[in-house]
Write a protein that holds these residues in place. Structure first.
Motif, PDB file in Angstrom:
ATOM      1  N   UNK A  16       2.597  -5.733   0.489  1.00  0.00           N
ATOM      2  CA  UNK A  16       3.072  -4.720  -0.448  1.00  0.00           C
ATOM      3  C   UNK A  16       3.915  -5.354  -1.532  1.00  0.00           C
ATOM      4  N   UNK A  17       3.733  -4.895  -2.769  1.00  0.00           N
ATOM      5  CA  UNK A  17       4.515  -5.382  -3.898  1.00  0.00           C
ATOM      6  C   UNK A  17       5.131  -4.180  -4.609  1.00  0.00           C
ATOM      7  N   UNK A  18       6.445  -4.140  -4.673  1.00  0.00           N
ATOM      8  CA  UNK A  18       7.140  -3.201  -5.543  1.00  0.00           C
ATOM      9  C   UNK A  18       7.549  -3.985  -6.782  1.00  0.00           C
ATOM     10  N   UNK A  19       6.803  -3.794  -7.857  1.00  0.00           N
ATOM     11  CA  UNK A  19       6.988  -4.586  -9.065  1.00  0.00           C
ATOM     12  C   UNK A  19       7.963  -3.895 -10.002  1.00  0.00           C
ATOM     13  N   UNK A  59       9.760  -6.970  -5.217  1.00  0.00           N
ATOM     14  CA  UNK A  59      10.023  -6.931  -3.782  1.00  0.00           C
ATOM     15  C   UNK A  59       8.676  -7.052  -3.082  1.00  0.00           C
ATOM     16  N   UNK A  60       8.522  -8.067  -2.251  1.00  0.00           N
ATOM     17  CA  UNK A  60       7.264  -8.338  -1.566  1.00  0.00           C
ATOM     18  C   UNK A  60       7.475  -8.149  -0.065  1.00  0.00           C
ATOM     19  N   UNK A  61       6.472  -7.640   0.605  1.00  0.00           N
ATOM     20  CA  UNK A  61       6.590  -7.419   2.045  1.00  0.00           C
ATOM     21  C   UNK A  61       5.234  -7.586   2.702  1.00  0.00           C
ATOM     22  N   UNK A  62       5.268  -7.932   3.980  1.00  0.00           N
ATOM     23  CA  UNK A  62       4.087  -8.026   4.829  1.00  0.00           C
ATOM     24  C   UNK A  62       4.384  -7.245   6.092  1.00  0.00           C
ATOM     25  N   UNK A  63       3.437  -6.407   6.518  1.00  0.00           N
ATOM     26  CA  UNK A  63       3.632  -5.637   7.732  1.00  0.00           C
ATOM     27  C   UNK A  63       2.735  -4.423   7.748  1.00  0.00           C
ATOM     28  N   UNK A  64       3.095  -3.442   8.570  1.00  0.00           N
ATOM     29  CA  UNK A  64       2.310  -2.214   8.661  1.00  0.00           C
ATOM     30  C   UNK A  64       3.185  -0.990   8.909  1.00  0.00           C
ATOM     31  N   UNK A 118      10.522 -10.486   0.982  1.00  0.00           N
ATOM     32  CA  UNK A 118      11.009 -11.519   0.081  1.00  0.00           C
ATOM     33  C   UNK A 118      11.134 -10.952  -1.313  1.00  0.00           C
ATOM     34  N   UNK A 119      11.767 -11.690  -2.193  1.00  0.00           N
ATOM     35  CA  UNK A 119      11.944 -11.266  -3.581  1.00  0.00           C
ATOM     36  C   UNK A 119      11.530 -12.383  -4.526  1.00  0.00           C
ATOM     37  N   UNK A 174       7.942  -0.042   0.924  1.00  0.00           N
ATOM     38  CA  UNK A 174       7.210   0.594   2.013  1.00  0.00           C
ATOM     39  C   UNK A 174       6.056   1.429   1.479  1.00  0.00           C
ATOM     40  N   UNK A 175       6.249   2.045   0.319  1.00  0.00           N
ATOM     41  CA  UNK A 175       5.145   2.759  -0.307  1.00  0.00           C
ATOM     42  C   UNK A 175       4.011   1.836  -0.688  1.00  0.00           C
ATOM     43  N   UNK A 176       4.348   0.631  -1.139  1.00  0.00           N
ATOM     44  CA  UNK A 176       3.306  -0.344  -1.450  1.00  0.00           C
ATOM     45  C   UNK A 176       2.545  -0.737  -0.182  1.00  0.00           C
ATOM     46  N   UNK A 177       3.255  -0.890   0.939  1.00  0.00           N
ATOM     47  CA  UNK A 177       2.594  -1.143   2.216  1.00  0.00           C
ATOM     48  C   UNK A 177       1.650   0.023   2.552  1.00  0.00           C
TER      49      UNK A 177
END
Length: 286
Positions: free
Chosen positions: A6-9, A15-20, A28-29, A273-276
């Motif tokens: 997920x990327x919140x640009x 803001x970058x995230x990996x998960x479910x 990470x940022x 989380x919305x990007x995820x």
């Protein structure tokens, strides 16, 4: 569940995230600089967490979120000139070779709140953020809001009493649209210092609540949301929620009932989380 990215640009950072799920994220940022450098560092973050089944992107805009459009995935007429007409989703997809879901940052945050936060169980609601800019999105009848493009709620025109507030507005496109009058840079420009440095009894907050209420009352009358989720850095001011609720109620004057106006349950993680959730929507559609 599949593992997605997920990327919140945002204008200052990605803001970058990996998960479910909210409980399994690795985050990470990446500073927002040029498209080339920002994408390179973002891709490096995700390659370190491969393999992924999809990536969801919630981006600052304006953007083109229409998958049938030849410019789908582009950031379009943004005031961030280095990013204007940049193929954001395409750059991520080509670099990582995964499916990409693409929407506005506020629609992504709305989807996160729908899945895990303050909009669970609703099918018509608004998510609004008030910070560096003002943006709005949400759902109508269970679907994220799109049309010819996507909502630009921060740029509606609201009453501006120049005798009470002579500030001309900070929007480079419209001057005194809602964003131009009520975003964080407008507060700083009008009063000569950032909002977080103003005391609770400063007249800035009465004016801010009035402008937000004018916009919210219009959206209530046009979209009839079951709930309004109001977030962003400006709303961290103690007392502002109660002032906005009171002014919205006064503007509606019992003609229609005001919905709940609440903070995001996911807090500052709503966007990523919305990007995820966007990524899950294409890798594991329900």
């Amino acid at each position: 569940m599949p593992i997605v990215g997920g990327i919140e640009a945002g204008g200052t950072k990605f803001a970058c995230a990996v998960g479910s799920h909210p409980d399994d994220l690795e985050v990470g940022e990446v500073p927002t600089t040029t498209p080339e450098e920002t994408i390179r560092r973002t891709v490096a973050f995700f390659k370190a967490h491969a393999p992924l089944s999809a990536i969801g992107i919630g981006s600052f805009g304006p953007i083109d979120p229409n998958p049938a459009s030849p410019t789908f995935g582009y950031i379009t007429s943004t005031p961030k000139l280095a990013w204007k007409n940049f193929n954001f989703a395409g750059a991520i997809q080509q670099s990582l070779g995964v499916q990409v879901a693409f929407d506005t940052d506020v629609n992504a945050a709305a989807l996160g709140e729908f899945r895990w936060g303050a909009a669970q169980g609703l099918d018509t609601f608004l998510y609004l953020t008030v910070g560096t800019g003002i943006g709005g999105g949400g759902m109508v009848n269970g679907r994220l809001m799109h049309g010819r493009t996507h909502p630009e709620m921060g740029h509606i025109r609201i009453p501006h009493d120049l005798a009470q507030d002579p500030f001309p507005g900070s929007c480079p496109y419209h001057g005194d649209c809602m964003e131009g009058l009520a975003c964080a840079p407008a507060i700083r420009a009008r009063w000569g210092q950032a909002g977080e440095n103003l005391p609770d009894d400063h007249p800035a907050w009465t004016l801010e609540a009035n402008y937000l209420a004018l916009g919210i009352a219009s959206w209530i009358c046009t979209l009839s949301p079951e709930r309004i989720i109001l977030g962003g850095g400006v709303l961290r001011r103690a007392g502002l929620y109660s002032m906005v609720r009171s002014k919205v109620s006064a503007l509606l004057n019992d003609y229609v009932e005001a919905p709940e106006i609440v903070p995001p349950l996911l807090g500052v993680r709503a966007g990523v989380l919305g990007a995820i959730a966007l990524g899950l929507s294409v890798s594991h559609p329900t």
